[in-house]
Design a protein around this motif. Structure first.
Motif, PDB file in Angstrom:
ATOM      1  N   ILE A  82     -74.438  49.912 121.066  1.00  0.00           N
ATOM      2  CA  ILE A  82     -75.787  49.695 121.577  1.00  0.00           C
ATOM      3  C   ILE A  82     -76.334  51.034 122.060  1.00  0.00           C
ATOM      4  O   ILE A  82     -75.671  51.738 122.833  1.00  0.00           O
ATOM      5  N   LEU A  83     -77.534  51.391 121.575  1.00  0.00           N
ATOM      6  CA  LEU A  83     -78.279  52.540 122.098  1.00  0.00           C
ATOM      7  C   LEU A  83     -79.365  51.946 122.991  1.00  0.00           C
ATOM      8  O   LEU A  83     -80.193  51.163 122.530  1.00  0.00           O
ATOM      9  N   LEU A  84     -79.366  52.317 124.265  1.00  0.00           N
ATOM     10  CA  LEU A  84     -80.177  51.605 125.258  1.00  0.00           C
ATOM     11  C   LEU A  84     -81.024  52.544 126.102  1.00  0.00           C
ATOM     12  O   LEU A  84     -80.507  53.465 126.741  1.00  0.00           O
ATOM     13  N   ASP A  85     -82.326  52.293 126.108  1.00  0.00           N
ATOM     14  CA  ASP A  85     -83.239  53.015 126.987  1.00  0.00           C
ATOM     15  C   ASP A  85     -83.150  52.377 128.377  1.00  0.00           C
ATOM     16  O   ASP A  85     -82.949  51.170 128.501  1.00  0.00           O
ATOM     17  N   LEU A  86     -83.293  53.182 129.424  1.00  0.00           N
ATOM     18  CA  LEU A  86     -83.225  52.642 130.781  1.00  0.00           C
ATOM     19  C   LEU A  86     -84.557  52.061 131.245  1.00  0.00           C
ATOM     20  O   LEU A  86     -84.598  50.993 131.845  1.00  0.00           O
ATOM     21  N   LEU A  87     -85.637  52.779 130.976  1.00  0.00           N
ATOM     22  CA  LEU A  87     -86.924  52.379 131.525  1.00  0.00           C
ATOM     23  C   LEU A  87     -87.738  51.600 130.502  1.00  0.00           C
ATOM     24  O   LEU A  87     -88.265  52.161 129.552  1.00  0.00           O
ATOM     25  N   MET A  88     -87.811  50.270 130.715  1.00  0.00           N
ATOM     26  CA  MET A  88     -88.575  49.392 129.843  1.00  0.00           C
ATOM     27  C   MET A  88     -89.243  48.326 130.698  1.00  0.00           C
ATOM     28  O   MET A  88     -88.713  47.956 131.744  1.00  0.00           O
ATOM     29  N   LEU A 130     -77.656  46.422 130.682  1.00  0.00           N
ATOM     30  CA  LEU A 130     -76.311  46.992 130.658  1.00  0.00           C
ATOM     31  C   LEU A 130     -75.376  46.211 131.581  1.00  0.00           C
ATOM     32  O   LEU A 130     -74.249  45.878 131.201  1.00  0.00           O
ATOM     33  N   GLN A 131     -75.845  45.891 132.779  1.00  0.00           N
ATOM     34  CA  GLN A 131     -75.024  45.131 133.723  1.00  0.00           C
ATOM     35  C   GLN A 131     -74.671  43.754 133.166  1.00  0.00           C
ATOM     36  O   GLN A 131     -73.533  43.299 133.281  1.00  0.00           O
ATOM     37  N   VAL A 178     -71.808  51.369 124.852  1.00  0.00           N
ATOM     38  CA  VAL A 178     -73.240  51.536 125.099  1.00  0.00           C
ATOM     39  C   VAL A 178     -73.525  53.010 125.379  1.00  0.00           C
ATOM     40  O   VAL A 178     -72.884  53.616 126.244  1.00  0.00           O
ATOM     41  N   ILE A 179     -74.482  53.562 124.627  1.00  0.00           N
ATOM     42  CA  ILE A 179     -74.973  54.909 124.896  1.00  0.00           C
ATOM     43  C   ILE A 179     -76.385  54.753 125.452  1.00  0.00           C
ATOM     44  O   ILE A 179     -77.254  54.186 124.799  1.00  0.00           O
TER      45      ILE A 179
END
Length: 175
Positions: free
Chosen positions: A57-63, A72-73, A86-87
């Protein structure tokens, strides 16, 4: 034979609310034997992760709606998802955000703007294997057309900027 080929492809779920980043990542991985699945927020990302069971999973933090850190949690709490690496990719990589992401279970944190070579290297490192190049005609032309990709991304950015500017102006008028 087709099923065997597609099942051997690495599935990457990209969760980011930016059309520009989603398009950029599709382009980055276009010449590899990778399936890109996209989602525009954390809640949809969790649903797609459960359905697809991605390898990464490539995941942006601010959405908006459901932020990346919350996603993520949740991912790390669900038995069926918790072992998926997860990156985190974020424009805001101050110490607090990086620490929060690592503490929540991120394998790596990368700063935007993303550099293709670094991203591919980190993806391979996190997965523990090299990505397979798929040298078809479109992949070969992609390898030779970085300028064209840059121009496409600039156009997409400018078009999106105009839409955002219009909606911001409209919101300010209503104020």
């Amino acid at each position: 034979i087709t099923n065997m080929k597609s099942s051997s492809k690495i599935k990457i779920l990209v969760v980011d609310d930016s059309d520009i980043i989603l398009k950029l990542l599709r382009e980055y991985f276009k010449s590899y034997s990778v399936i890109i699945i996209t989602s525009i927020n954390g809640l949809e990302g969790i649903k797609k992760a459960i359905e697809v069971k991605p390898d990464l999973i490539l995941l942006d933090l601010l959405m908006p709606n459901f932020a990346g850190l919350k996603m993520l949690q949740v991912v790390k709490l669900l038995d069926e998802l918790k072992n998926i690496p997860v990156i985190v990719i974020s424009a805001n990589t101050d110490k607090t955000n990086v620490f929060s992401a690592i503490e929540a279970g991120a394998d790596q944190v990368l700063a935007k703007p993303l550099k293709k070579d670094l991203l591919i290297s980190i993806v391979e490192n996190v997965l523990g294997k090299s990505l397979t190049l798929e040298l078809n005609d479109s992949a070969i032309s992609t390898l030779n057309n970085d300028d064209e990709l840059t121009e496409q991304l600039k156009k997409l950015f400018v078009d999106n900027f105009k839409k955002e500017k219009y909606s911001l102006n409209a919101a300010l008028q209503k104020k």
